[in-house]
Design an enzyme around this catalytic site. Structure first.
Site, PDB file in Angstrom:
ATOM      1  CD  GLU A 180      -1.816   2.279   1.827  1.00 14.73           C
ATOM      2  OE1 GLU A 180      -1.436   3.271   1.132  1.00 14.73           O
ATOM      3  OE2 GLU A 180      -1.974   2.324   3.042  1.00 14.73           O
ATOM      4  CB  CYS A 215      -1.919   6.762   1.746  1.00 16.29           C
ATOM      5  SG  CYS A 215      -0.217   6.466   2.269  1.00 16.29           S
TER       6      CYS A 215
END
Length: 461
Positions: free
Chosen positions: A234, A268
């Site tokens: 990720e 993020c």
């Protein structure tokens, strides 16, 4: 980078730690391997009891660990407490659902017969020790969303946390130990990034998961590929936030502020690129800028602080360079954009408009409270701008038109599409991205199966 707690609100070094040497790393790898041999045979009920106990202990420790997180990486303390509560929720969710998520699957009777079997099934079995390379921005949550499903699946965990959150990393190891997990089920490795390659190459480590920067992801993926080991990555995100004329524009602008500055903008999945239809652009921009200006920036340990410091001096410098480059290239800075005087690594909530494709701020991730604002002539242009990014983690679309919703869900290149709301993670829903945002999924049933040996069991007639 030293392994140390450095308070980003004032730059003061509070605690330093010696990195573990080769002998201690070897001891922990041996322990992980030995523990896995027995832990893998425990029942789901046993694992659930341990994980629920860990959640109870986390509830009891919320006030203390929230202050530690705030002191180590700067998030407002109210958000730190919410992060701890979210972790406990996810732990309980996996304790409750793991057994059903990993239940044996039986193929259709016709297919079993057609294969020549008297019986066939698919079973999910644990892989072994899994290395987790985790970032500082959500120092509890990033780890728990890996650890909870991995432990419930029967794996054991090795945590290499970011070097600026060592106290949080050690807290996590102690949390699982105090909950009654066998020694070696979850271990923190206080090592620098230079040690990751050798640890991942060790045959006792069966897989790895990383949340972090694209360069870090490339390095881990390269080593894992060389060793033919499973990875989940990720990486970064530059999520679009699209507002169409049919939307509740005032509500969209209000939520946009939170979507951009959550965790001091260091997330993020924070919305970063705000793409607004020309018919409502001026109205949205006015309210969005007003909301960004009204935020209280200050000491993250104060209850009413909404935006604290960035986690490091380098992080602030990187953000400044993106804004300054955009300004020199013709962008308009509608608010913020100037480093404040005084100690700490603070940067004001900032909105940059008139962004062009040639600017670094268009291509690169802004990891801090800086938003870019785009004008779109229609839905097609909005989708074009949204997809004009190397990243594809999540996305947000504000519209009351169902046909537009269908287009966004069909065409946005992202691992998630959140309609009339901001992106958030939840244990029941898969989380992850496409393009340079990584691969694989965390959370939900998809996440717990990532580190399982999906085994076909076939019985002859």
């Amino acid at each position: 980078m030293p392994i140390a707690t450095v308070n980003p609100a004032n730059g003061e070094t509070l605690k330093t730690y010696e990195a573990m040497g080769e002998e201690e790393i070897e001891r922990r790898l041996q322990l992980a391997q030995a523990t896995f041999r027995t832990y893998r045979t425990t029942s789901f009920a046993e694992r659930a009891g341990l994980l629920n106990r860990a959640a109870e202990l986390l509830d009891d420790a919320t006030q203390d660990i929230a202050r530690v997180m705030t002191t180590e990486m700067g998030k407002p303390v109210k958000q730190a407490r919410a992060e701890a509560a979210k972790c406990a929720k996810a732990m309980r969710w996996y304790a409750e659902h793991a057994e059903s998520l990993l239940a044996d699957e039986e193929p259709a009777a016709y297919d079993v017969k057609d294969s020549g079997a008297s019986r066939a099934l698919v079973r999910y079995r644990p892989l072994g020790p899994v290395l987790a390379v985790m970032p500082w921005n959500f120092p509890l949550w990033q780890v728990i969303r890996f650890a909870a499903p991995a432990l419930m699946a029967g794996n054991v965990g090795l945590l290499k946390h970011a070097s600026n959150v060592p106290q949080t990393a050690l807290f996590l190891e102690d949390l699982f130990h105090q909950a009654g997990y066998p020694e070696g089920c979850f271990q923190t490795l206080l090592v620098g990034s230079g040690a990751i390659d050798d640890i991942l190459r060790d045959e006792r480590v069966k897989a790895a998961t990383l949340t972090g920067s694209e360069p870090a992801g490339r390095a881990v993926a390269s080593t894992a590929g060389d060793m033919v080991k499973k990875t989940v990555l990720e990486l970064g995100g530059s999520d679009p936030y699209i507002v169409m004329p049919s939307a509740d524009v005032d509500r969209a602008a209000e939520i946009a502020v939170t979507a951009r500055v959550q965790n001091n903008g260091q997330s993020c999945i924070a919305a970063k690129r705000f793409i607004v239809h020309t018919d409502v652009y001026d109205r949205f921009a006015e309210r969005f800028v007003e909301g960004m200006k009204a935020l209280k920036v200050g000491d993250p340990l104060e209850e009413d602080t909404e935006v604290g410091p960035l986690s490091s001096e380098q992080g602030r410098t990187d953000l400044e360079e993106l804004v300054d480059d955009a300004r020199r290239s013709g962008a308009s800075v509608l608010c913020g954009g100037e480093r404040p005087d005084g100690p700490g690594w603070y940067y004001p909530p900032t909105v940059v408009a008139d962004v062009s494709r040639e600017m670094r701020i268009h291509r690169e991730e802004t990891f801090g409270p800086v938003a870019t604002l785009y004008r779109a002539a229609d839905l097609d242009e909005a989708v074009l701008i949204a997809n004009d990014s190397a990243f594809g983690l999540s996305s947000n679309a504000w519209t009351r038109d169902e046909a537009e919703v269908d287009r966004f869900v069909r065409d946005l290149e992202a691992g998630g599409v959140f309609v009339n709301g901001m992106t958030a993670s939840h244990p029941a829903f898969p989380f992850g991205g496409v393009k340079r945002s990584g691969y694989g999924r965390e959370l939900s049933g998809h996440g717990i199966r990532e580190f399982c040996n999906i085994t076909t069991v076939w019985h002859g007639a």
